[in-house]
Design a protein around this motif. Sequence first.
Motif, mmCIF file in Angstrom:
data_model
loop_
_atom_site.group_PDB
_atom_site.id
_atom_site.type_symbol
_atom_site.label_atom_id
_atom_site.label_comp_id
_atom_site.label_asym_id
_atom_site.label_seq_id
_atom_site.Cartn_x
_atom_site.Cartn_y
_atom_site.Cartn_z
ATOM 1 N N GLN A 1 13.543 42.106 11.401
ATOM 2 C CA GLN A 1 12.312 42.900 11.436
ATOM 3 C C GLN A 1 12.690 44.367 11.653
ATOM 4 O O GLN A 1 13.584 44.667 12.446
ATOM 5 N N PRO A 2 12.037 45.258 10.947
ATOM 6 C CA PRO A 2 12.402 46.682 11.053
ATOM 7 C C PRO A 2 12.364 47.202 12.494
ATOM 8 O O PRO A 2 13.220 47.979 12.907
ATOM 9 N N GLU A 3 11.364 46.752 13.290
ATOM 10 C CA GLU A 3 11.249 47.277 14.636
ATOM 11 C C GLU A 3 12.379 46.775 15.560
ATOM 12 O O GLU A 3 12.587 47.297 16.654
ATOM 13 N N LEU A 4 13.115 45.713 15.125
ATOM 14 C CA LEU A 4 14.227 45.178 15.927
ATOM 15 C C LEU A 4 15.598 45.625 15.423
ATOM 16 O O LEU A 4 16.621 45.253 15.998
ATOM 17 N N GLU B 1 17.065 48.553 15.470
ATOM 18 C CA GLU B 1 17.810 49.408 16.407
ATOM 19 C C GLU B 1 18.420 48.573 17.534
ATOM 20 O O GLU B 1 19.568 48.780 17.942
#
Length: 851
Positions: free
Chosen positions: A643-646, A648
């Motif tokens: 998922q993009p938000e994970l 980082e």
Amino acid sequence: MNIPMPEFALVLLVGASGSGKSTFAAKHFKPTEVLSSDWCRAAVSDDPNDQAATKEAFELLHYIAAKRLRAMKLTVVDATNVQPESRKSLIALAREHDALPVAIVFDLPERVCQDRNRGRPDRDFGPHVIRQQAQQLRRSLRGLQREGLRYVWTFESVEEVDAATITRQRLWTDKRNEKGPFDIVGDIHGCYDELVRLLERLGYEVERVEDDRVNVGSPAGRRAVFLGDLVDRGPNAPDVLRLVMGMVDSGAAFCVPGNHEAKLLRKLRGKDVQLTHGLAHTVEQLERETPEFREQVAKFIDGLISHFVLDDGKLIVAHGGMKAEYAGRASGRVREFALYGDTTGETDEFGLPVRLNWAADYRGRAMVVYGHTPVREPEWLNNTINIDTGCVFGGALTALRYPERELVSISAAHTYYEPARPFLAAEEHAPRLTAQQRHDELLDLEDVMGKRIVTTRLAGKVTVREENAAAALEAMSRFAVDPRWLVYLPPTMSPSETSALPGLLEHPTDAFAYYRGRGVGRVVCEEKHMGSRAVVVLCADPAAAERRFGMQSAAGGIVYTRTGRPFFSDSSLEAALLDRLRAAANAGGLWDELETDWMLLDCELMPWSLKARELIQQQYAPVGAAGRVALSEELATLDARPQPELAELAAKRRTQVADIEAFSEVYRRYTWDVNGIGDVRLAPFHLMASQNRVHSDQPHAWHLKRLGRLASTDGSVIAATPSMEVDLADPASEQRVVEWWEALTARGGEGMVVKPSDFVARWKSGMVQPALKVRGREYLRLIYGPDYTEPTHLERLRERGLGAKRSLATREFALGLEGLERFVHEEPLRRVHECVFAVLALESEPVDPRL
């Protein structure tokens, strides 16, 4: 009147109130030398005239006086002292501390004292008090010396007081201004021929001239010192006396009396003495001499001083020995000790006095040279030596050359007198250990406990706090090797200044800048082996171990850690390593080059896991394993749910996994199994000491060259220490070493150590750091954690303070070398351990262990 005042005495000012004692004291003595009863009253009651405080005031005065006399300081008691009971306690105090009690008496007219007190508003007592004091003084005048006062000087007028001067005079025992060099000769006992031969061997020219006189020419600058017992038992006491008396009279020699001279003097003065212990021989020989000569002998003996303190207090000579607390003092018991040593008052089965071994308890800094009791061989014990080797009993006549500490002996031509106690019995054998080694088998807690101040050559005085000393004693008593091996502990080492370069905490350029800024022109950079610090005491054979260390060791040496603990739990592995080192030293010619049969090496011993396996298993490995498991599971979960938000967070966890792997790789690199000597690597880098030498006067290149010869003969077990020299004025030279360090750390090396080319380097503010460690980026993960390279962590770590660590490093370095220097100079083991314990004690100071 001029008063010749002994430099050490208890001076009683005696006189009525108003006689001028305090004014006189202020004029002629230092303020610190004067103890005033008025001041003591004020100290305990805030009122110098409070007579109710007199008892407490004089208790304080006696207490301070005792402290000063114990420190051998002249002390002046400013009180009336007109009553015999007042003087009695002070005279007793002087005797207790072997000080000369003397008095300065102010026998001024009563009228003068009354007039002065009327002009002092603080004195509110009536004239009857002064009248009574004056009467008490006059009743005492004739008996003052009978009370025990050695000297009494009396003023009878104000004019005499005002005109008086005081000249300080050395005590008769005080020859500190005589520096030597000296040739100190033991008990002669009438052995004239041996004395002449000994003096000639020492470089003196002995010539007999007319009238039976003996002229002795001294070697340039040297002076003889005779330890007494010139007479009795031997064949020619008169000529011994002629020779010694002539040398003393000409200034070529000093002489102290022996107990045999004391007894002879009593005989010559007409006393009834028993003609025993060889006195009959001397009496018979002197009867053949003229009455004038016998009178000269009597005057000579009567003028001899009990002992001498020479060479700024570094040397004491006495016939029977001298306790540290008696040295330089003048009293009957001091003279008795100087003549007879320490005795119980009993006699043994041979009719001789039972003697106590005072030298075993001696703790003084001065060397004590004595005789009196014949010994086979002179032996050093606690910086004392008995040089009476029983010439008259068929032994030898011995001299000690000072300051060289060289013994010179002449064998007796005959056995002139049979000793009461067996002296050189054929069936007796000299003990294998020296007197000092036998004494050092039992250590004294008092030598290491409590707050201590250790004086070092390199760093001056180093203070050890009491709580740190207790911690060191705990470690030594429970875990350390036999203390007779423990003559050196290596110092800690500070890192270089914190680097400002991106991603680095330490870098060679900062170490170079430190030394360049302190006047060091060249440094040597040595590869830092990742192992455990080890000190190796290597002896050429077991006999050398016993001779120098007092240890019966089949292995002929020992390996111990930097905290004094045994390095190996497997004694066979230790013995194998010592054998390989010994063979390498033989092949490399080190024993012959150093003219030694022992050496002490400062080393790194690998693998690290050999000593640190428990640390690795309980600390480093669990961190790596736990980090890998936890982070791998979390990363697997993140990868399963892209998922993009994970993204980082996932990237951060990958970095942490890489850091954990790098962390684990560091300690794995320094870990391997040890199944025998072939799996051990020893890297010596300092050849610290050998017979009679501490090699801190040699540059590091000298050490590395000689230790490199060990590695060249046995490279499978002994590792050389790669090094490069740097000219700190040449940027290209610095850059070459920086590139070497970068390559070294890139392939997994710990880093390097930067040292001044000279073993000891000084700057205007004192000693510079003896070494700085520059550790690689990857290795520091073991020290600061797997992720210390994160920018936020690095910035925090850059604020680390190095001051405490650097202070600790220089103090421990100075202490380590001081202890070794004391050892090679054959000082008592307690003096060596003072430094060794101090190093271990300093390790308890609160310093960041990661530095």
